[in-house]
Design a protein around this motif. Structure first.
Motif, PDB file in Angstrom:
ATOM      1  N   VAL A  87     -24.469 -11.610  -5.230  1.00 27.90           N
ATOM      2  CA  VAL A  87     -23.875 -12.944  -4.467  1.00 27.90           C
ATOM      3  C   VAL A  87     -24.539 -14.300  -4.960  1.00 27.90           C
ATOM      4  CG1 VAL A  87     -23.066 -13.903  -2.491  1.00 27.90           C
ATOM      5  CG2 VAL A  87     -22.662 -11.237  -2.844  1.00 27.90           C
ATOM      6  N   LEU A  88     -25.850 -14.128  -4.715  1.00 27.47           N
ATOM      7  CA  LEU A  88     -26.593 -15.307  -5.062  1.00 27.47           C
ATOM      8  C   LEU A  88     -26.499 -15.797  -6.587  1.00 27.47           C
ATOM      9  CD1 LEU A  88     -28.517 -17.697  -3.907  1.00 27.47           C
ATOM     10  CD2 LEU A  88     -30.406 -16.023  -4.459  1.00 27.47           C
ATOM     11  N   TYR A  89     -26.450 -14.940  -7.530  1.00 28.46           N
ATOM     12  CA  TYR A  89     -26.269 -15.282  -8.918  1.00 28.46           C
ATOM     13  C   TYR A  89     -24.915 -15.564  -9.149  1.00 28.46           C
ATOM     14  CZ  TYR A  89     -25.441 -14.235 -13.746  1.00 28.46           C
ATOM     15  OH  TYR A  89     -24.982 -14.585 -15.185  1.00 28.46           O
ATOM     16  N   MET A  90     -23.570 -15.118  -8.372  1.00 26.36           N
ATOM     17  CA  MET A  90     -22.570 -15.588  -8.517  1.00 26.36           C
ATOM     18  C   MET A  90     -22.451 -16.865  -8.239  1.00 26.36           C
ATOM     19  SD  MET A  90     -18.943 -13.957  -7.195  1.00 26.36           S
ATOM     20  CE  MET A  90     -19.327 -14.242  -5.495  1.00 26.36           C
ATOM     21  N   ASN A  91     -22.757 -17.166  -7.151  1.00 24.64           N
ATOM     22  CA  ASN A  91     -22.798 -18.486  -6.347  1.00 24.64           C
ATOM     23  C   ASN A  91     -23.579 -19.433  -7.134  1.00 24.64           C
ATOM     24  OD1 ASN A  91     -24.255 -20.517  -4.056  1.00 24.64           O
ATOM     25  ND2 ASN A  91     -22.192 -19.819  -3.685  1.00 24.64           N
ATOM     26  N   SER A  92     -24.668 -19.208  -7.919  1.00 27.88           N
ATOM     27  CA  SER A  92     -25.223 -20.443  -8.775  1.00 27.88           C
ATOM     28  C   SER A  92     -24.715 -20.390  -9.915  1.00 27.88           C
ATOM     29  CB  SER A  92     -26.710 -19.786  -8.853  1.00 27.88           C
ATOM     30  OG  SER A  92     -26.830 -18.799  -9.528  1.00 27.88           O
ATOM     31  N   VAL A  93     -24.100 -19.652 -10.454  1.00 30.40           N
ATOM     32  CA  VAL A  93     -23.286 -19.655 -11.930  1.00 30.40           C
ATOM     33  C   VAL A  93     -22.165 -20.289 -11.720  1.00 30.40           C
ATOM     34  CG1 VAL A  93     -22.667 -18.617 -14.024  1.00 30.40           C
ATOM     35  CG2 VAL A  93     -24.716 -17.803 -13.094  1.00 30.40           C
ATOM     36  N   ARG A  94     -21.353 -19.659 -10.796  1.00 33.23           N
ATOM     37  CA  ARG A  94     -19.839 -20.347 -10.588  1.00 33.23           C
ATOM     38  C   ARG A  94     -20.015 -21.696 -10.056  1.00 33.23           C
ATOM     39  NH1 ARG A  94     -16.725 -16.611  -7.706  1.00 33.23           N
ATOM     40  NH2 ARG A  94     -14.841 -17.816  -8.655  1.00 33.23           N
ATOM     41  N   HIS A  95     -20.909 -22.083  -9.350  1.00 29.49           N
ATOM     42  CA  HIS A  95     -21.166 -23.323  -8.497  1.00 29.49           C
ATOM     43  C   HIS A  95     -19.817 -23.285  -7.294  1.00 29.49           C
ATOM     44  CE1 HIS A  95     -24.270 -24.748 -11.096  1.00 29.49           C
ATOM     45  NE2 HIS A  95     -23.579 -24.421 -12.160  1.00 29.49           N
ATOM     46  N   THR A  96     -19.369 -22.405  -6.778  1.00 27.55           N
ATOM     47  CA  THR A  96     -18.391 -22.379  -5.875  1.00 27.55           C
ATOM     48  C   THR A  96     -19.242 -21.777  -4.472  1.00 27.55           C
ATOM     49  OG1 THR A  96     -18.028 -19.954  -6.368  1.00 27.55           O
ATOM     50  CG2 THR A  96     -16.430 -21.967  -7.461  1.00 27.55           C
ATOM     51  N   ASN A  97     -18.661 -22.065  -3.278  1.00 24.97           N
ATOM     52  CA  ASN A  97     -19.048 -21.654  -2.090  1.00 24.97           C
ATOM     53  C   ASN A  97     -18.443 -20.435  -1.724  1.00 24.97           C
ATOM     54  OD1 ASN A  97     -20.695 -23.969  -1.715  1.00 24.97           O
ATOM     55  ND2 ASN A  97     -18.836 -25.068  -0.783  1.00 24.97           N
ATOM     56  N   VAL A  98     -19.210 -19.701  -0.932  1.00 21.01           N
ATOM     57  CA  VAL A  98     -18.861 -18.241  -0.490  1.00 21.01           C
ATOM     58  C   VAL A  98     -17.311 -18.198   0.203  1.00 21.01           C
ATOM     59  CG1 VAL A  98     -20.924 -17.259  -0.700  1.00 21.01           C
ATOM     60  CG2 VAL A  98     -19.971 -18.264   1.529  1.00 21.01           C
ATOM     61  N   GLU A  99     -17.155 -19.333   0.998  1.00 21.19           N
ATOM     62  CA  GLU A  99     -15.907 -19.277   1.837  1.00 21.19           C
ATOM     63  C   GLU A  99     -14.550 -19.245   0.706  1.00 21.19           C
ATOM     64  OE1 GLU A  99     -16.703 -23.759   1.442  1.00 21.19           O
ATOM     65  OE2 GLU A  99     -18.072 -21.925   1.744  1.00 21.19           O
TER      66      GLU A  99
END
Length: 124
Positions: A87-99
């Motif tokens: 999840v951290l990787y996805m969040n950092s690469v996609r630059h989107t918030n988890v919500e």
């Protein structure tokens, strides 16, 4: 005497930078979203690990309100840590918030914070 060593280091760094900036593949995104869903469901539990996962997710949602001590990852089971990393990787690469990737979005995360009584910070 001139050497190519600095050029080799520069080339390797540029290669790593290019790799880090590549968009995620659809499979990587799917794995990250599945991990996020598992973590969100896990965070609804009733022990210390779910509370830590809730803090982790809330810190990705709004880090100015919810802090997360990365050493808390040590208290999690290996599959949970792996999901956090995905999840951290996805969040950092996609630059989107988890919500954006959680059913219920911001409201679901605010309910999670209320469930764990995490009004200001994720203090243990």
């Amino acid at each position: 005497m001139p050497t190519d060593h600095p050029r080799l280091i520069e080339a390797e760094l540029l290669s790593q930078l290019r790799e880090a900036m590549k968009p995620m593949s659809p499979e990587e995104v799917a794995r990250g979203k599945a991990a996020l869903q598992r973590l969100f469901e896990f965070a609804q539990g009733f022990s210390g690990q779910p509370r830590k996962v809730a803090c982790f997710l809330l810190s990705l949602y709004d880090s100015s309100r919810f802090t997360f001590d990365m050493t808390d990852l040590r208290a999690l089971d290996k599959p949970v840590i792996q999901d956090c990393i995905a999840v951290l990787y996805m969040n950092s690469v996609r630059h989107t918030n988890v919500e954006k990737d959680i059913d219920g979005g911001e409201e679901a995360l605010e309910l999670l914070a209320a469930r764990w009584n995490l009004g200001v910070q994720c203090e243990q």
